[in-house]
Design an enzyme around this catalytic site. Structure first.
Site, PDB file in Angstrom:
ATOM      1  N   ASP A  37     -28.006 -21.199   9.936  1.00 38.01           N
ATOM      2  CA  ASP A  37     -27.858 -21.446  11.240  1.00 38.01           C
ATOM      3  C   ASP A  37     -27.892 -20.231  11.927  1.00 38.01           C
ATOM      4  OD1 ASP A  37     -26.780 -24.551  12.550  1.00 38.01           O
ATOM      5  OD2 ASP A  37     -26.520 -22.673  13.735  1.00 38.01           O
ATOM      6  N   ASN A  86     -34.081 -28.485   9.285  1.00 36.41           N
ATOM      7  CA  ASN A  86     -33.540 -29.537  10.247  1.00 36.41           C
ATOM      8  C   ASN A  86     -33.241 -28.719  11.750  1.00 36.41           C
ATOM      9  OD1 ASN A  86     -31.602 -31.726  11.138  1.00 36.41           O
ATOM     10  ND2 ASN A  86     -30.402 -30.090  11.031  1.00 36.41           N
ATOM     11  N   TYR A 154     -41.023 -30.574  23.485  1.00 32.21           N
ATOM     12  CA  TYR A 154     -40.118 -31.163  22.444  1.00 32.21           C
ATOM     13  C   TYR A 154     -41.062 -32.164  21.900  1.00 32.21           C
ATOM     14  CZ  TYR A 154     -36.161 -33.254  19.945  1.00 32.21           C
ATOM     15  OH  TYR A 154     -35.571 -33.580  18.997  1.00 32.21           O
ATOM     16  N   LYS A 158     -42.353 -32.044  17.738  1.00 27.42           N
ATOM     17  CA  LYS A 158     -42.128 -32.779  16.736  1.00 27.42           C
ATOM     18  C   LYS A 158     -43.133 -33.639  16.292  1.00 27.42           C
ATOM     19  CE  LYS A 158     -37.724 -31.985  16.644  1.00 27.42           C
ATOM     20  NZ  LYS A 158     -37.026 -31.600  15.735  1.00 27.42           N
ATOM     21  N   ILE A 187     -28.887 -39.881  18.488  1.00 29.55           N
ATOM     22  CA  ILE A 187     -27.601 -39.600  17.649  1.00 29.55           C
ATOM     23  C   ILE A 187     -26.694 -38.949  18.284  1.00 29.55           C
ATOM     24  CG2 ILE A 187     -27.287 -38.830  15.332  1.00 29.55           C
ATOM     25  CD1 ILE A 187     -29.599 -41.247  15.410  1.00 29.55           C
ATOM     26  N   THR A 189     -24.635 -36.171  18.819  1.00 33.47           N
ATOM     27  CA  THR A 189     -24.383 -34.781  18.170  1.00 33.47           C
ATOM     28  C   THR A 189     -24.203 -33.829  19.609  1.00 33.47           C
ATOM     29  OG1 THR A 189     -26.620 -34.181  18.266  1.00 33.47           O
ATOM     30  CG2 THR A 189     -26.020 -35.131  16.404  1.00 33.47           C
TER      31      THR A 189
HETATM   32  N1  LIG Z   1     -29.411 -35.774  18.125  1.00 34.10           N
HETATM   33  C1  LIG Z   1     -30.599 -36.524  18.266  1.00 34.10           C
HETATM   34  O1  LIG Z   1     -30.302 -37.634  18.869  1.00 34.10           O
HETATM   35  C2  LIG Z   1     -31.692 -36.205  17.627  1.00 34.10           C
HETATM   36  C3  LIG Z   1     -32.660 -37.190  17.811  1.00 34.10           C
HETATM   37  C4  LIG Z   1     -34.060 -36.933  17.157  1.00 34.10           C
HETATM   38  C5  LIG Z   1     -34.144 -35.581  16.446  1.00 34.10           C
HETATM   39  N2  LIG Z   1     -33.320 -34.654  16.498  1.00 34.10           N
HETATM   40  C6  LIG Z   1     -33.583 -33.461  15.639  1.00 34.10           C
HETATM   41  O2  LIG Z   1     -32.217 -33.170  14.691  1.00 34.10           O
HETATM   42  C7  LIG Z   1     -32.339 -31.939  14.530  1.00 34.10           C
HETATM   43  C8  LIG Z   1     -30.691 -31.635  14.380  1.00 34.10           C
HETATM   44  O3  LIG Z   1     -30.266 -31.766  15.745  1.00 34.10           O
HETATM   45  P1  LIG Z   1     -28.813 -32.413  15.929  1.00 34.10           P
HETATM   46  O4  LIG Z   1     -28.846 -33.547  16.760  1.00 34.10           O
HETATM   47  O5  LIG Z   1     -28.015 -32.277  14.888  1.00 34.10           O
HETATM   48  O6  LIG Z   1     -28.167 -31.046  16.949  1.00 34.10           O
HETATM   49  P2  LIG Z   1     -27.209 -30.232  16.874  1.00 34.10           P
HETATM   50  O7  LIG Z   1     -27.230 -29.320  18.437  1.00 34.10           O
HETATM   51  O8  LIG Z   1     -25.704 -30.517  16.611  1.00 34.10           O
HETATM   52  O9  LIG Z   1     -27.484 -29.100  15.721  1.00 34.10           O
HETATM   53  C9  LIG Z   1     -28.678 -28.403  15.673  1.00 34.10           C
HETATM   54  C10 LIG Z   1     -28.223 -26.941  15.001  1.00 34.10           C
HETATM   55  O10 LIG Z   1     -29.374 -26.171  15.020  1.00 34.10           O
HETATM   56  C11 LIG Z   1     -28.772 -24.720  15.414  1.00 34.10           C
HETATM   57  N3  LIG Z   1     -30.100 -23.977  15.577  1.00 34.10           N
HETATM   58  C12 LIG Z   1     -30.506 -24.051  16.939  1.00 34.10           C
HETATM   59  N4  LIG Z   1     -31.432 -23.023  17.037  1.00 34.10           N
HETATM   60  C13 LIG Z   1     -31.594 -22.379  15.958  1.00 34.10           C
HETATM   61  C14 LIG Z   1     -32.448 -21.247  15.361  1.00 34.10           C
HETATM   62  N5  LIG Z   1     -33.222 -20.576  15.855  1.00 34.10           N
HETATM   63  N6  LIG Z   1     -31.887 -21.046  13.984  1.00 34.10           N
HETATM   64  C15 LIG Z   1     -31.350 -21.548  13.264  1.00 34.10           C
HETATM   65  N7  LIG Z   1     -30.420 -22.520  13.672  1.00 34.10           N
HETATM   66  C16 LIG Z   1     -30.775 -22.923  15.034  1.00 34.10           C
HETATM   67  C17 LIG Z   1     -27.716 -24.943  16.130  1.00 34.10           C
HETATM   68  O11 LIG Z   1     -26.909 -23.822  16.125  1.00 34.10           O
HETATM   69  C18 LIG Z   1     -27.010 -26.212  15.668  1.00 34.10           C
HETATM   70  O12 LIG Z   1     -26.376 -25.836  14.579  1.00 34.10           O
HETATM   71  C19 LIG Z   1     -33.031 -31.096  15.647  1.00 34.10           C
HETATM   72  O13 LIG Z   1     -34.198 -30.688  14.911  1.00 34.10           O
HETATM   73  C20 LIG Z   1     -33.235 -32.195  16.497  1.00 34.10           C
HETATM   74  O14 LIG Z   1     -34.463 -31.936  17.210  1.00 34.10           O
HETATM   75  C21 LIG Z   1     -31.891 -35.069  17.059  1.00 34.10           C
END
Ligand SMILES: NC(=O)c1ccc[n+]([C@@H]2O[C@H](COP(=O)([O-])OP(=O)(O)OC[C@H]3O[C@@H](n4cnc5c(N)ncnc54)[C@H](O)[C@@H]3O)[C@@H](O)[C@H]2O)c1
Length: 249
Positions: A37, A86, A154, A158, A187, A189
């Site tokens: 991360d 992820n 985005y 994706k 989700i 988060t």
């Molecule tokens: N939360 C939702 O509703 C949702 C829905 C669909 C997809 N997603 C996808 O799920 C994945 C995780 O997201 P989340 O919801 O857990 O969000 P989150 O913000 O809680 O976690 C994302 C993590 O990625 C890290 N990150 C960001 N940029 C980075 C980089 N350049 N290098 C390394 N790490 C990096 C952040 O520090 C963080 O720890 C993402 O790919 C997001 O697009 C999330």
């Protein structure tokens, strides 16, 4: 509780949200972990709390840093069996729309959400080919299957993740590598706290999602765990949604 016993798994975006939940679930199932991360503090604290985990600060938009993660897995544990690509970002609290979308934002969102997966996949597949295969799970989104107005970067990233997933799935299936993608819905988060934390956003989500609620990170981690595990041995090139029925409408 030994679904991933002694498997070596790499997780990006492991410091928060879905990645963090996956780290906890994979560890519960006996995996040895490489966590990555940009958030060094939270990532290190998580690794220290798990029985077999190392953390490396990594910006996934830099290809050499993605390769270094795989090298760390090989150096620490001798191999790489599972990768959960992820890490990702949203394109901001106020979607600007295609015509007003800043070029720098486009470059950033594509680099972190799409190019990163390409960089990670290449290093991971190279490593897995040496040991007879493995399982890769990429985090796409419901925005990898349908469009949402206002967030072209985005949505494009994706959709691209889904395309990369299918490409690797067909290229390396014969060598024992499976590559699948997940499509989380809404989700709870850090990424969604602005939208879901606001009354209007939460009401819109509740109306749009047949389940009437947002998902929890652990519910997504469980899907990633299943796809990563040998129980999904005939699942390859799939995009699986965990969205409370959103895409079915
Ligand atoms: N939360 C939702 O509703 C949702 C829905 C669909 C997809 N997603 C996808 O799920 C994945 C995780 O997201 P989340 O919801 O857990 O969000 P989150 O913000 O809680 O976690 C994302 C993590 O990625 C890290 N990150 C960001 N940029 C980075 C980089 N350049 N290098 C390394 N790490 C990096 C952040 O520090 C963080 O720890 C993402 O790919 C997001 O697009 C999330």
């Amino acid at each position: 509780m030994n679904e991933l016993q002694d498997k070596v798994a790499l997780i990006t975006g492991a410091a928060s949200g879905i990645g963090r939940a996956a780290a906890l679930r994979f560890a519960e199932e006996g995996a040895r972990l490489v966590l990555a991360d940009i958030d060094e503090k939270a990532g290190k604290a998580l690794a220290a709390a798990l029985p077999a985990a190392v953390f490396q600060r990594c910006d996934v938009s830099k290809h050499e840093q993605c390769s270094a993660l795989v090298e760390l897995a090989e150096k620490t544990y001798g191999r790489l069996d599972i990768a959960f690509n992820n890490a990702g970002i949203s394109d901001g609290p106020i979607p600007p729309g295609t015509l007003d979308y800043p070029l720098e934002l486009w470059d950033r969102v594509i680099a972190i959400n799409l190019s990163s997966v390409f960089y990670c996949l290449r290093a991971q597949v190279r490593s897995m080919l040496k040991t007879g295969g493995g399982s890769i799970v990429n985090t796409a989104s419901i925005a990898g299957q349908i469009a949402f107005a206002g967030v072209p970067g985005y949505v494009a990233a994706k959709h691209g993740v889904v395309g990369l997933t299918k490409t690797v799935a067909v290229e390396y299936a014969a060598q024992g590598i499976r590559c699948n993608a997940i499509a989380p819905g809404f989700i709870e988060t850090a990424m969604t706290k602005d939208v879901l934390g606001a009354e209007q956003g939460r009401q819109m989500m509740q109306m749009a999602v047949p389940a009437g609620r947002a998902g929890e990170a652990r519910e997504i981690a469980d899907l990633a765990l299943w796809l990563a595990s040998d129980r999904a041995s005939y699942v390859n090139g799939a995009l699986m949604a965990a969205d409370g029925g959103f895409l079915a409408r």
